[in-house]
Design a protein around this motif. Structure first.
Motif, short mmCIF file in Angstrom:
data_model
loop_
_atom_site.label_atom_id
_atom_site.label_comp_id
_atom_site.label_asym_id
_atom_site.label_seq_id
_atom_site.Cartn_x
_atom_site.Cartn_y
_atom_site.Cartn_z
N TYR A 350 0.93 -1.24 -0.10
CA TYR A 350 0.03 -0.02 -0.07
C TYR A 350 0.88 1.13 0.07
CZ TYR A 350 0.91 1.10 4.84
OH TYR A 350 1.55 1.48 6.22
N ILE A 351 2.08 1.12 0.18
CA ILE A 351 3.05 2.42 0.20
C ILE A 351 3.54 2.60 -0.97
CG2 ILE A 351 5.39 3.20 0.98
CD1 ILE A 351 4.89 1.91 3.54
N GLU A 352 3.40 3.77 -1.71
CA GLU A 352 3.86 4.17 -3.04
C GLU A 352 5.15 4.86 -2.93
OE1 GLU A 352 2.51 7.42 -6.58
OE2 GLU A 352 1.37 7.30 -4.80
N VAL A 353 6.31 4.23 -3.74
CA VAL A 353 7.48 4.62 -3.82
C VAL A 353 7.46 5.69 -4.69
CG1 VAL A 353 9.88 3.89 -3.97
CG2 VAL A 353 8.34 2.51 -2.79
N VAL A 354 7.98 6.96 -4.34
CA VAL A 354 8.05 8.02 -5.33
C VAL A 354 9.58 8.56 -5.45
CG1 VAL A 354 5.77 8.73 -5.16
CG2 VAL A 354 7.48 9.72 -3.66
N PRO A 355 10.02 9.22 -6.28
CA PRO A 355 11.33 9.73 -6.62
C PRO A 355 11.75 10.98 -5.69
CG PRO A 355 10.15 9.79 -8.73
CD PRO A 355 9.01 9.54 -7.76
N PRO A 356 12.56 10.90 -5.08
CA PRO A 356 12.98 12.31 -4.28
C PRO A 356 12.80 13.56 -4.67
CG PRO A 356 15.00 11.07 -5.07
CD PRO A 356 13.77 10.17 -5.45
N ARG A 357 12.47 14.51 -3.94
CA ARG A 357 12.48 15.75 -4.34
C ARG A 357 13.60 16.24 -4.95
NH1 ARG A 357 9.69 19.16 0.20
NH2 ARG A 357 10.71 17.57 1.44
N PRO A 358 13.70 16.96 -6.15
CA PRO A 358 14.86 17.51 -6.86
C PRO A 358 15.75 18.21 -5.89
CG PRO A 358 12.93 17.68 -8.18
CD PRO A 358 12.32 17.26 -6.71
N GLN A 359 16.99 18.01 -5.75
CA GLN A 359 18.07 18.78 -5.16
C GLN A 359 18.95 19.25 -5.92
OE1 GLN A 359 19.03 16.81 -1.49
NE2 GLN A 359 17.41 15.75 -1.20
N LYS A 360 19.67 20.45 -5.47
CA LYS A 360 20.94 20.66 -6.10
C LYS A 360 22.09 20.92 -5.21
CE LYS A 360 19.39 25.58 -6.25
NZ LYS A 360 19.07 26.57 -6.96
N GLU A 361 23.27 21.21 -5.31
CA GLU A 361 24.35 21.46 -4.28
C GLU A 361 24.61 22.81 -4.58
OE1 GLU A 361 27.74 19.02 -5.39
OE2 GLU A 361 26.98 17.30 -4.11
N VAL A 362 25.00 23.43 -3.33
CA VAL A 362 25.39 24.95 -3.42
C VAL A 362 26.43 25.15 -2.37
CG1 VAL A 362 23.65 25.32 -1.68
CG2 VAL A 362 24.58 27.46 -3.14
N THR A 363 27.32 25.95 -2.73
CA THR A 363 28.33 26.34 -1.82
C THR A 363 28.44 27.55 -1.43
OG1 THR A 363 29.99 25.11 -3.49
CG2 THR A 363 30.99 26.60 -2.02
N VAL A 364 28.48 27.42 0.18
CA VAL A 364 28.25 28.72 1.10
C VAL A 364 29.54 28.72 1.88
CG1 VAL A 364 27.06 29.81 2.61
CG2 VAL A 364 26.01 28.27 1.11
N GLY A 365 30.64 29.56 1.45
CA GLY A 365 31.66 29.78 2.20
C GLY A 365 32.86 28.70 1.56
N LYS A 367 32.13 25.38 2.12
CA LYS A 367 31.19 24.20 2.46
C LYS A 367 30.08 24.00 1.27
CE LYS A 367 31.78 23.80 7.37
NZ LYS A 367 31.15 23.28 8.70
N THR A 368 29.97 22.95 0.93
CA THR A 368 28.64 22.46 -0.03
C THR A 368 27.78 21.73 0.57
OG1 THR A 368 30.54 22.41 -1.90
CG2 THR A 368 28.42 21.23 -2.38
N PHE A 369 26.46 22.14 0.30
CA PHE A 369 25.29 21.58 0.85
C PHE A 369 24.17 21.21 -0.23
CE2 PHE A 369 27.09 24.78 3.81
CZ PHE A 369 27.20 24.09 4.87
N LYS A 370 23.59 20.32 -0.02
CA LYS A 370 22.47 20.14 -0.69
C LYS A 370 21.15 21.01 -0.33
CE LYS A 370 23.72 15.36 -2.28
NZ LYS A 370 23.38 13.86 -2.35
N VAL A 371 20.38 21.40 -1.22
CA VAL A 371 19.42 22.31 -0.90
C VAL A 371 18.37 21.86 -1.78
CG1 VAL A 371 20.56 24.06 0.20
CG2 VAL A 371 20.08 24.25 -2.42
N PRO A 372 16.93 22.27 -1.74
CA PRO A 372 15.95 22.03 -2.75
C PRO A 372 16.25 22.53 -3.98
CG PRO A 372 14.90 22.70 -0.52
CD PRO A 372 16.07 22.93 -0.49
N ALA A 373 16.01 21.86 -5.07
CA ALA A 373 16.48 22.71 -6.51
C ALA A 373 15.59 23.67 -6.58
CB ALA A 373 15.96 21.51 -7.56
N SER A 374 14.63 24.21 -6.03
CA SER A 374 13.82 25.52 -6.39
C SER A 374 14.51 26.56 -5.55
CB SER A 374 12.48 25.08 -6.00
OG SER A 374 12.27 24.89 -4.36
#
Length: 397
Positions: A350-365, A367-374
Motif C-alpha cells: 500500500y506504500i507508494e515509492v516516489v522519486p525524491p524531491r529534486p535537489q542541487k548542491e550549493v557552496t556557501v563559504g 562548504k557545499t550543501f544540498k538544498v531544494p532545487a527550487s
C-alpha cells in the motif's frame, strides 16, 4: 550495538502505535471507526505479538466535539494471561490542541504532589493537561467498559487477581505513559485489591515530561523500559543538553533545515532554562542518517518508520501506518525504500515509492550543501541571515 527486542516489548510498542489509528477520524463516527481499526490491527499482528483483545475503551478526548480526537487511550489484554497494556496515542496533528497546549506547554510546570513524592518534583503544564485528560475521560460510548474511567477499570480488574500492567506510548504518548504509570503506582492503595499488581512503563520516542527530581523519582518508583532513536528530534526535547544536538543531528547535508532547527532549539532552551527538564530512563537505539533526505523529511522518518525497523527486524508494519484516508496512499521517497531494502526489510504494497524531491548542491563559504532545487542563491542567503545572522556574517553573506 544491535537491538533484539523481546516479544513483550514488540507487543507494547505495537499496542502504543495502534492507539494512533483513531486520529484521522472526526465527529460522531470517530469512536466506532477507532475501535474497529484497533481491533483489526491487533488481529493482523497476532503472528508477531500474540493474541490481544480490547478490554477497555478506547477513550477519546475531544477539545472540539466536531473535530479530531486530541487524546486516545485504550487497554488491551493478552489472551489467557493477566498481562494488560495501556496504549496511549501521540500528537494528533489534525488539530492544534495537542501541539500547542500539550507538546509546547513547557514554559511552566505543575508540582507532583502525590503520596511519597519528593519536594520539588514537577511536570510540564502540557504533560499535566494530557494526564488530566487521560484520567478524566471515560471509555467512549459503544466501547468495552463504556462510561468507566481508567482507574475504576483497574480497580475492578484487580479484584480478579494481580495485574501485570504496562503503560506504553509513542511521541506525546511517550511523555504521558511514564507519567500515568507513576500516578497509577502512587495511588495503588486505591485500586490494587490484590496488593500484588506490577506497573511497568515503556515510553518510546517521547519528549521529556518533567524536571530532574521528577525523573529520578519516577525511575526509582516504576520499572521504566524506555527507548529512543538517537536520530529522532522529538526525544531531544526538552533537556538543554539534548536540544543542543538538534542543529547537527543529521550532519551538514541540509543547511537551511539544520539552522532552522538550531534556532528553534536555542529559543526552546531559553524558554525552559529554569525548569531543568530531564529525560526519564531510556535505552538509546542507534539510528542511521538516510542519504539524500532533507532535515525535516529525515525527521519524519526517524520519528515514525525507524522504530518499526528497530522493533520488527527491519520491516515497516502496515497495520501501524495506514493511509490518513481510505483513498490516500502513503508515499515514501525511493531513497528511503532503497535503505529499507538494503537493510533486509520489505515495503508494504500500500506504500507508494516516489522519486525524491529534486535537489542541487550549493557552496556557501567553503562548504557545499544540498538544498531544494527550487531554492535560488538569494533565497538561501536570506534564510541563513534570518535564522543565523552571525553565521551568515562569518561567511560573508
Amino acid at each position: 550495538m544491535s537491538f533484539y527486542p523481546s516479544r513483550d516489548q514488540q507487543a507494547r510498542y505495537a499496542i502504543a502505535m495502534i492507539a494512533n489509528l483513531g486520529q484521522r477520524y472526526a465527529g460522531s463516527s470517530a469512536v466506532q471507526n477507532t475501535l474497529g481499526d484497533i481491533k483489526g490491527a491487533l488481529r493482523s499482528m497476532q503472528d508477531k505479538i500474540g493474541t490481544w483483545s480490547v478490554v477497555w475503551g478506547p477513550a477519546l478526548y475531544f477539545s472540539d466535539p466536531s473535530g479530531n480526537p486530541d487524546n486516545i487511550m485504550y487497554v488491551a489484554q493478552q489472551e489467557g494471561t493477566n498481562n494488560y497494556v495501556i496504549g496511549i496515542a501521540g500528537t494528533n496533528f489534525a488539530n492544534a490542541f495537542d501541539f500547542v497546549y500539550e507538546d509546547l506547554g513547557v514554559t511552566g510546570t505543575t508540582p507532583w504532589m502525590l503520596l511519597g513524592a519528593p519536594a520539588g518534583a514537577a511536570i510540564s503544564d502540557g504533560t499535566y493537561l494530557g494526564l488530566a485528560n487521560l484520567l478524566n475521560t471515560p471509555a467512549s460510548a459503544g466501547t468495552p467498559q463504556a462510561g468507566v474511567k481508567i482507574m475504576d477499570f483497574l480497580a475492578a480488574e484487580s479484584k480478579k487477581g494481580a495485574l501485570n500492567l504496562a503503560v506504553a506510548g509513542h511521541s506525546l504518548g511517550g511523555a504521558l505513559a511514564p507519567t500515568l504509570a507513576l500516578y497509577i503506582k502512587n495511588v495503588s492503595l486505591l485500586w490494587d485489591a490484590s496488593r500484588k499488581s506490577t506497573v511497568l512503563t515503556m515510553p518510546v520516542a517521547g519528549p521529556t515530561p518533567g524536571n530532574k527530581v521528577f525523573a529520578d523519582y519516577l525511575n526509582t518508583t516504576v520499572t521504566v523500559d524506555g527507548f529512543y532513536n538517537d536520530r529522532d528530534v522529538v526525544p531531544h526535547v526538552w533537556s538543554a543538553s539534548d536540544l543542543s544536538e538538534l542543529a547537527t543531528i543529521y550532519g551538514e547535508t541540509d543547511l537551511i533545515g539544520g539552522f532552522i532547527a538550531g534556532i528553534a532549539a536555542g529559543i526552546a532552551t531559553l524558554a525552559t532554562k529554569d525548569f531543568n527538564y530531564t529525560p526519564t530512563e531510556r535505552t538509546e537505539l542507534k539510528g542511521s542518517v538516510l542519504l539524500g533526505k532533507l532535515y525535516f523529511d529525515q525527521a519524519g522518518f526517524q520519528h515514525l518508520y525507524a522504530y518499526d525497523l528497530f522493533f520488527f527486524d527491519n520491516q515497516i508494519q502496515p497495520a501501524l501506518h495506514p493511509p490518513s484516508t481510505e483513498s490516500q496512499s502513503v508515499q515514501i521517497p525511493s531513497t528511503l525504500a532503497d535503505a529499507v531494502k538494503n537493510a533486509g526489510g520489505t515495503i508494504p504494497s500500500y506504500i507508494e515509492v516516489v522519486p525524491p524531491r529534486p535537489q542541487k548542491e550549493v557552496t556557501v563559504g567553503k562548504k557545499t550543501f544540498k538544498v531544494p532545487a527550487s531554492a535560488d542563491a538569494e533565497q538561501i542567503r536570506q534564510a541563513v541571515m534570518a535564522t543565523a545572522p552571525h553565521f551568515g556574517d562569518a561567511l560573508g553573506l
